[in-house]
Design a protein around this motif. Structure first.
Motif, mmCIF file in Angstrom:
data_model
loop_
_atom_site.group_PDB
_atom_site.id
_atom_site.type_symbol
_atom_site.label_atom_id
_atom_site.label_comp_id
_atom_site.label_asym_id
_atom_site.label_seq_id
_atom_site.Cartn_x
_atom_site.Cartn_y
_atom_site.Cartn_z
ATOM 1 N N PRO A 84 -1.747 -1.855 -4.247
ATOM 2 C CA PRO A 84 -1.202 -0.773 -3.422
ATOM 3 C C PRO A 84 -2.012 -0.464 -2.168
ATOM 4 N N THR A 86 -3.944 -0.194 1.503
ATOM 5 C CA THR A 86 -3.540 -0.243 2.904
ATOM 6 C C THR A 86 -4.058 -1.520 3.548
ATOM 7 N N THR A 158 7.528 0.372 2.046
ATOM 8 C CA THR A 158 6.431 0.067 2.969
ATOM 9 C C THR A 158 6.731 0.650 4.333
ATOM 10 N N ARG A 198 3.599 2.578 0.883
ATOM 11 C CA ARG A 198 2.526 1.618 1.158
ATOM 12 C C ARG A 198 2.417 1.460 2.672
#
Length: 381
Positions: A84, A86, A158, A198
């Motif tokens: 998950p 970044t 996302t 996300r």
């Protein structure tokens, strides 16, 4: 002799020779693309290009990658996609950062949820704020209804923030808060709203240097750069050029409703050895122009019109330009395999690595061994 009327000619050549062109025509038809009336004569280079066409048709939604550097980058992207965290994508403009972001989304557990993108440099600060975080009804003049904003609209999926280095300082602070607290405060609201998204960010700037100089928040930089991935200039992944050309020409034929434009050997060699300072965008522009100029005939070098570039200055510049072209040509002819390219050029693989780094704008300090090797005559002729 060029192959004309591919379907009829195939049938006369026997089942083994007939099957491949006929299958290609059928696959192109399924992709809403027409096979051209005339194809260049067969050759090893044409066979490689045909393989690239078939690979694109087999996986139309997959990123185009054949160079070892690109394949390694996709492998890393696939690994991080399953987590998950970044991701921060860096690299020059036109090198496929959004393509990579979409690939990360497609390979993640969030693939069934939305993928939403925002170019942070394209809109004024106030509009960017409302697009990201949303607003309540009556929050500003003209706000006749509430809007969720991209953070909430991408829930479960996302959010891709392109050109994140262009965000104004105030928005940087709000983005940092959203990442840390996993909540947003819509404009006009009094209570924050939880978000599940996300984040993938991209920039063509050196954000670490921007943060060090105070032009970008250091705390936001470290929140974004949990897993950095760097896209490479097209000149540093030469084995991608012909597969990308195949994909771009297929797309141009589909959108334009014209038969697939097909380059000759000489045109493929010219494409493979060009510098491409504008990266994939320049390649796309060049091929679109060439398809128009070819007007249904095979693309020749005369149809390839490259973006204007400053010529090298003086004899040293001319020699360097020719050396660079020889390196790119060798890499293209060997499919990006550096050991074979080095053998073709008559230099060591170590010297080739050094020259590639220099070509990419990353000059390395030569070791004592490499300096000695160069003095022994291990240089391009």
């Amino acid at each position: 002799m060029p192959v004309r009327h591919a379907r009829k000619t195939c049938v006369k050549r026997g089942p083994t020779a007939a099957r491949q062109p006929l299958d290609l025509a059928e696959r192109l038809t399924a992709a809403r693309v027409r096979l051209p009336e005339a194809l260049p004569p067969g050759s090893p280079l044409q066979a490689r290009y045909l393989a690239a066409i078939e690979a694109v048709l087999a996986r139309p939604d997959a990123p185009v990658a054949a160079d070892p550097a690109s394949l390694a980058l996709l492998a890393e992207a696939r690994q991080v996609a399953r987590t998950p965290v970044t991701v921060l994508l860096t690299g020059p403009s036109g090198t496929g950062k959004e393509v990579l972001a979409r690939y990360i989304h497609a390979e993640s557990r969030r693939a069934a949820a939305p993928f939403l993108a925002l170019n942070c440099a394209a809109l004024p600060e106030a509009m960017t704020e409302t697009l990201l975080f949303g607003h309540e009804k009556g929050a500003f003049t003209g706000a006749d209804g509430a809007a969720p904003g991209l953070f909430r609209a991408a829930s479960g999926g996302t959010l891709f923030l392109d050109e994140v280095g262009e965000l104004a300082p105030g928005l940087q602070a709000k983005l940092l808060r959203a990442i840390e607290a996993r909540e947003v405060l819509p404009l006009g609201a009094t209570r924050p709203v939880p978000v599940d998204v996300r984040l993938v960010a991209a920039t063509n700037r050196d954000l670490a240097a921007e943060a060090e100089s105070g032009r970008f928040r250091p705390d936001l930089f470290w929140r974004l750069a949990v897993f950095p991935l760097a896209t490479l200039p097209l000149a540093r992944r030469p084995a991608d050029i012909l597969p990308l050309a195949a994909a771009l020409l297929i797309r141009a034929a589909r959108t334009g409703g014209q038969p697939l434009a097909w380059p000759t050997d000489a045109a493929l060699e010219r494409l493979a050895t060009h510098d491409w300072p504008g990266n994939v965008r320049e390649l796309d522009n060049c091929l679109q122009r060439a398809a128009i100029l070819a007007a249904g005939t095979p693309i020749t070098p005369g149809h390839l019109r490259f973006e204007a570039a400053l010529p090298p200055q003086g004899l040293a510049g001319i020699m360097k330009s020719r050396e660079n072209e020889a390196i790119r040509s060798a890499l293209a002819l060997t499919g990006g395999r550096r050991a074979l390219a080095a053998r073709h050029l008559g230099i060591s693989e170590r010297t080739l690595r050094y020259k590639l780094a220099e070509l990419a704008g990353r000059p390395r300090t030569p070791t004592a061994a490499s300096r000695a090797h160069a003095l022994e005559g291990d240089r391009l002729q």
